[in-house]
Design a protein around this motif. Structure first.
Motif, PDB file in Angstrom:
ATOM      1  N   ALA A 100       0.817  -1.033   0.076  1.00  0.00           N
ATOM      2  CA  ALA A 100      -0.033   0.078  -0.150  1.00  0.00           C
ATOM      3  C   ALA A 100       0.844   1.229   0.102  1.00  0.00           C
ATOM      4  N   PRO A 156      -4.291   6.766  -3.274  1.00  0.00           N
ATOM      5  CA  PRO A 156      -4.487   5.773  -4.051  1.00  0.00           C
ATOM      6  C   PRO A 156      -5.589   6.021  -4.987  1.00  0.00           C
ATOM      7  N   LYS A 207      -0.078   6.508  -6.707  1.00  0.00           N
ATOM      8  CA  LYS A 207       0.039   5.138  -5.858  1.00  0.00           C
ATOM      9  C   LYS A 207       1.427   4.935  -5.544  1.00  0.00           C
TER      10      LYS A 207
END
Length: 448
Positions: free
Chosen positions: A156, A198, A230
């Motif tokens: 992430a 994101p 991202k």
């Protein structure tokens, strides 16, 4: 009728000083004062000075009335140096100025910085980077003082720092970070945030900074725009517009960040000295060279063109003499920017050139050359014409510069002027080129 001039005066009416002299004064028993030129710092090693003020003709990086001192940012005045002095290599961050001193060019270092060029920290000290005032967001708290929820998934947030990153969601959209600001030379800062967005759209947020001891009226608030990314990215607050930076004095401050839909890694306080660092502009002191290690920054010099004056090219000669014996000429073009030149080497070399002078006048012989030899050579030059021989010397400096080099014929300590009555032709003889590899092109420049 000619007047009878004092020792250092000349002219039909005794109205000007001779070469190497200046300051015509009736109280002076000799008429004029001697020039006080430091030949190591003058162009072509000449001892002449200006008649009006006595200033000498200094090389590019040399100053002073007598050409005896290096300009600021330069050191080590040497006769063999074509530009006179070397450039100081002081580190723009570690040195307090670009000025150095002494024969080796020692720079003036800031506190706790050492080394000749001020490039090393003192023992028990280190050089801070741009992010040395760094605060981890996950070490912050919620408005009610609770610890933040943070993630540590490298998929992430690739390469997050410290323990992880704060997850800014609708449940946790307000974080508090304590800023312990130490003593600084200034009080103006910008804030840098490392984040991941994101989503597919930009996210708007706010940051408010206030002193822990102060009132709410002392708070400073700015808007933040987190662009989609991202991969880890940085946002600076305020940006490059006209908004004022944060004014933060030493002490304990609190930063309040409000946003949703982004991941926050850390916050950096960036002092004004870092983002408006005019003092960190790199001083460029070295001339551009055509050989040697690559140069990121250099000074590209250019000589004034002299080809409109009568000239002769060394490459047009038939041969040169080595130890009195004729030898064929070898020519080279060092770079496309250089002219084709004759390559001369040997202990006793003579090169004979012929030059036609179109009209009567006073001239100065100018020699164009280039050489990698790391020392000064003196070349004897004889200018011959029917009934006269003018002998002089030309300094051949170490010169591997892109601009090449030009020097004038000097004898003794003054520019050689070709007699005005010679109008048809001249023969230039370069001799005593000892242990040197110069290449020549010659010019005769009208002097007056």
């Amino acid at each position: 009728g000619y007047c009878q001039c004092k020792l250092h005066v000349e002219g039909p009416t005794c109205s000007s000083c001779k070469q190497l002299y200046w300051n015509l004064d009736k109280e002076n028993p000799n008429g004029c004062s001697e020039c006080q030129c430091h030949k190591a710092g003058t162009v072509s090693g000449t001892g002449e000075c200006r008649q009006g003020d006595g200033d000498c003709h200094c090389k590019s990086h040399v100053g002073g009335d007598s050409c005896d001192t290096c300009e600021d940012g330069y050191f080590a005045l040497e006769k063999r140096n074509y530009f006179g002095c070397q450039g100081c290599q002081c580190d723009i961050g570690g040195a307090s100025s670009s000025v150095c001193s002494g024969p080796s060019g020692v720079c003036q270092c800031r506190e706790h910085v050492v080394g000749k060029a001020c490039q090393q920290p003192e023992n028990n000290y280190y050089f801070p980077d741009l992010h040395h005032m760094k605060y981890e967001i996950e070490d912050g708290s919620t408005p009610n003082g609770r610890d933040l929820r943070f993630g540590f998934d490298p998929l992430a947030f690739p390469e997050f720092s410290w323990r992880g990153y704060a997850q800014m969601t609708s449940v946790q959209n307000d974080v508090r970070i304590t800023l312990n600001v130490g003593k600084s030379s200034g009080s103006l800062f910008r804030v840098i945030l490392r984040y991941v967005n994101p989503g597919t759209e930009a996210v708007s947020g706010h940051i408010t900074i206030y002193p822990s001891w102060g009132k709410a009226s002392a708070a400073q608030s700015k808007e933040i725009i987190f662009l989609p990314s991202k991969e880890p990215a940085f946002v600076t607050v305020p940006g490059n517009g006209f908004a004022d930076p944060f004014s933060i004095t030493p002490g304990i401050w609190v930063a309040c960040i409000k946003a949703e839909g982004v991941l926050l890694d850390y916050l950096v306080l960036l002092p004004k000295d870092y983002y408006e660092a005019s003092v960190l502009q790199l001083p460029v002191t070295e001339p551009c060279a055509y050989a040697g290690p690559p140069q990121e920054n250099c000074l590209l010099y250019q000589h004034l063109p002299v080809t409109r004056f009568p000239c002769t090219l060394a490459c047009e000669a038939r041969h040169f003499l080595l130890d009195g014996e004729p030898r064929p000429l070898a020519v080279r073009q060092l770079t496309p920017a250089h002219p084709v030149m004759v390559d001369l080497s040997g202990r006793e070399v003579e090169l004979h050139l012929r030059l036609r002078v179109p009209q009567v006048g006073h001239y100065v012989v100018v020699v164009e050359y280039s050489t990698k030899a790391a020392q000064l050579f003196v070349v004897d030059v004889n200018v011959k014409s029917p009934g006269s021989v003018l002998a002089g010397q030309v300094n051949i400096y170490s010169c591997n510069y892109r601009c090449g080099a030009m020097n004038s014929l000097v004898s003794p300590q003054r520019l050689c002027q070709v007699p005005g009555w010679i109008a048809q032709g001249k023969r230039l003889i370069f001799s005593n080129v000892k242990g040197c590899t110069p290449t020549f092109a010659t010019h005769l420049e009208n002097w007056g």
